[in-house]
Design a protein around this motif. Structure first.
Motif, PDB file in Angstrom:
ATOM      1  N   TRP A 284       0.818  -1.207   0.000  1.00  0.00           N
ATOM      2  CA  TRP A 284       0.000   0.000   0.000  1.00  0.00           C
ATOM      3  C   TRP A 284       0.852   1.258   0.000  1.00  0.00           C
ATOM      4  O   TRP A 284       1.940   1.321   0.579  1.00  0.00           O
ATOM      5  CB  TRP A 284      -0.914   0.002   1.224  1.00  0.00           C
ATOM      6  CG  TRP A 284      -0.234  -0.535   2.465  1.00  0.00           C
ATOM      7  CD1 TRP A 284       0.794   0.036   3.180  1.00  0.00           C
ATOM      8  CD2 TRP A 284      -0.508  -1.784   3.095  1.00  0.00           C
ATOM      9  NE1 TRP A 284       1.155  -0.756   4.225  1.00  0.00           N
ATOM     10  CE2 TRP A 284       0.378  -1.888   4.205  1.00  0.00           C
ATOM     11  CE3 TRP A 284      -1.422  -2.815   2.847  1.00  0.00           C
ATOM     12  CZ2 TRP A 284       0.372  -2.986   5.055  1.00  0.00           C
ATOM     13  CZ3 TRP A 284      -1.419  -3.907   3.695  1.00  0.00           C
ATOM     14  CH2 TRP A 284      -0.536  -3.975   4.787  1.00  0.00           C
TER      15      TRP A 284
ATOM     16  N   LEU B 117      -1.534   0.872  -5.293  1.00  0.00           N
ATOM     17  CA  LEU B 117      -0.939  -0.459  -5.131  1.00  0.00           C
ATOM     18  C   LEU B 117       0.464  -0.440  -5.702  1.00  0.00           C
ATOM     19  O   LEU B 117       0.663  -0.082  -6.862  1.00  0.00           O
ATOM     20  CB  LEU B 117      -1.799  -1.493  -5.863  1.00  0.00           C
ATOM     21  CG  LEU B 117      -1.195  -2.871  -6.124  1.00  0.00           C
ATOM     22  CD1 LEU B 117      -0.981  -3.627  -4.816  1.00  0.00           C
ATOM     23  CD2 LEU B 117      -2.091  -3.679  -7.053  1.00  0.00           C
TER      24      LEU B 117
ATOM     25  N   HIS C  46      -3.109  -6.976  -4.020  1.00  0.00           N
ATOM     26  CA  HIS C  46      -4.338  -6.217  -4.265  1.00  0.00           C
ATOM     27  C   HIS C  46      -5.312  -6.399  -3.096  1.00  0.00           C
ATOM     28  O   HIS C  46      -5.910  -5.435  -2.610  1.00  0.00           O
ATOM     29  CB  HIS C  46      -4.973  -6.688  -5.576  1.00  0.00           C
ATOM     30  CG  HIS C  46      -6.149  -5.878  -6.014  1.00  0.00           C
ATOM     31  ND1 HIS C  46      -7.418  -6.079  -5.517  1.00  0.00           N
ATOM     32  CD2 HIS C  46      -6.258  -4.847  -6.911  1.00  0.00           C
ATOM     33  CE1 HIS C  46      -8.260  -5.224  -6.084  1.00  0.00           C
ATOM     34  NE2 HIS C  46      -7.588  -4.470  -6.922  1.00  0.00           N
TER      35      HIS C  46
ATOM     36  N   SER D 116      -6.800  -3.606  -0.284  1.00  0.00           N
ATOM     37  CA  SER D 116      -8.243  -3.493  -0.037  1.00  0.00           C
ATOM     38  C   SER D 116      -8.537  -3.606   1.454  1.00  0.00           C
ATOM     39  O   SER D 116      -9.361  -2.849   1.999  1.00  0.00           O
ATOM     40  CB  SER D 116      -8.996  -4.581  -0.809  1.00  0.00           C
ATOM     41  OG  SER D 116      -8.841  -4.416  -2.203  1.00  0.00           O
TER      42      SER D 116
ATOM     43  N   THR E 228     -13.657   4.553  -6.371  1.00  0.00           N
ATOM     44  CA  THR E 228     -12.819   3.811  -7.326  1.00  0.00           C
ATOM     45  C   THR E 228     -12.856   4.470  -8.697  1.00  0.00           C
ATOM     46  O   THR E 228     -11.920   4.341  -9.482  1.00  0.00           O
ATOM     47  CB  THR E 228     -13.289   2.359  -7.443  1.00  0.00           C
ATOM     48  OG1 THR E 228     -14.690   2.329  -7.766  1.00  0.00           O
ATOM     49  CG2 THR E 228     -13.077   1.616  -6.124  1.00  0.00           C
TER      50      THR E 228
ATOM     51  N   MET F 294      -5.836   2.495  -6.468  1.00  0.00           N
ATOM     52  CA  MET F 294      -6.833   1.674  -5.803  1.00  0.00           C
ATOM     53  C   MET F 294      -8.078   2.495  -5.461  1.00  0.00           C
ATOM     54  O   MET F 294      -9.155   1.945  -5.274  1.00  0.00           O
ATOM     55  CB  MET F 294      -6.256   1.081  -4.519  1.00  0.00           C
ATOM     56  CG  MET F 294      -5.217   0.000  -4.746  1.00  0.00           C
ATOM     57  SD  MET F 294      -5.896  -1.525  -5.449  1.00  0.00           S
ATOM     58  CE  MET F 294      -6.893  -2.128  -4.080  1.00  0.00           C
TER      59      MET F 294
END
Length: 217
Positions: free
Chosen positions: A86, A121, A136, A140, A161, A184
């Protein structure tokens, strides 16, 4: 009680959860976070009060310590072999101005958002690869942790998004992210125009639990 005891046991032994399957890691992260919140002084559950919010109280700024605490919660998310995929970009006045200008048709809506956090990401692996999917999923989880922590302090959020209909590469460029990072989302957040509440209307799930669950022998 059994789940809580298991989580506490894992934490006490400083267990390495890197070998857990992705779905199990997600479940563990959310369950552990919920357990921690049960011991917080708040009188409501962030899992119940967190809803996507677009109307904010612009007169009430979010304290820096609230944002920092939410970011600390975000990086507690499980991630395969501690890849920490992240990347977070807090947006000051100038950067928010750039983001609001990416789509003039939606500028007014964006200007009504007190705070924005761009999340990307950063993975060495393609999204089509197993480890790319792991990374990924980890980001999240981090975003969910961030929003739940905010909700615990009465701060609303919305995970964008689509990023106001602007191309992802334009959003990434606006925050100066290095090549290779993938957008992301842009997290809108701030104190809501209407306070968060457990009684807030939750969109009905079309499939419901029965539509997604198989109880195996």
């Amino acid at each position: 009680a059994f789940l809580s005891g298991t989580i506490l046991s894992l934490c006490n032994r400083q267990a390495d959860v890197s070998d857990f399957p992705t779905v199990a890691k997600i479940a563990l992260a959310l369950a552990a976070f919920q357990l921690l919140l049960q011991h917080s002084p708040t009188t409501f559950s962030p899992l119940q009060t967190r809803r996507s919010v677009v109307k904010y109280d612009m007169s009430k700024p979010v304290p820096q310590e609230v944002t920092d605490k939410a970011l600390e919660a975000a990086i507690l998310a499980p991630n395969h072999f501690l890849s920490e995929p992240w990347r977070f970009y807090t947006c000051g006045k100038d950067t928010k101005g750039k983001l609001c200008g990416l789509n003039e048709d939606k500028r007014k809506m964006a200007e009504g958002v007190p705070e924005m956090l761009v999340v990307t990401l950063a993975s060495e692996h393609a999204i089509s690869e197993k480890l790319g999917l792991e990374d990924h999923a980890a980001v999240s989880c981090a975003i969910q942790n961030f929003m739940l922590s905010l909700a615990a302090d009465g701060v609303a959020s919305k995970w964008m998004t689509g990023a106001l209909g602007a191309p992802p590469e334009d959003v990434v460029a606006a925050v100066g992210a290095p090549d290779g990072e993938k957008l992301m989302g842009v997290i809108w957040y701030g104190f809501p125009a209407t306070p968060l509440s457990e009684d807030a209307k939750v969109p009905k799930r079309k499939k419901g639990l029965d539509g997604v669950l198989k109880r195996l022998p």
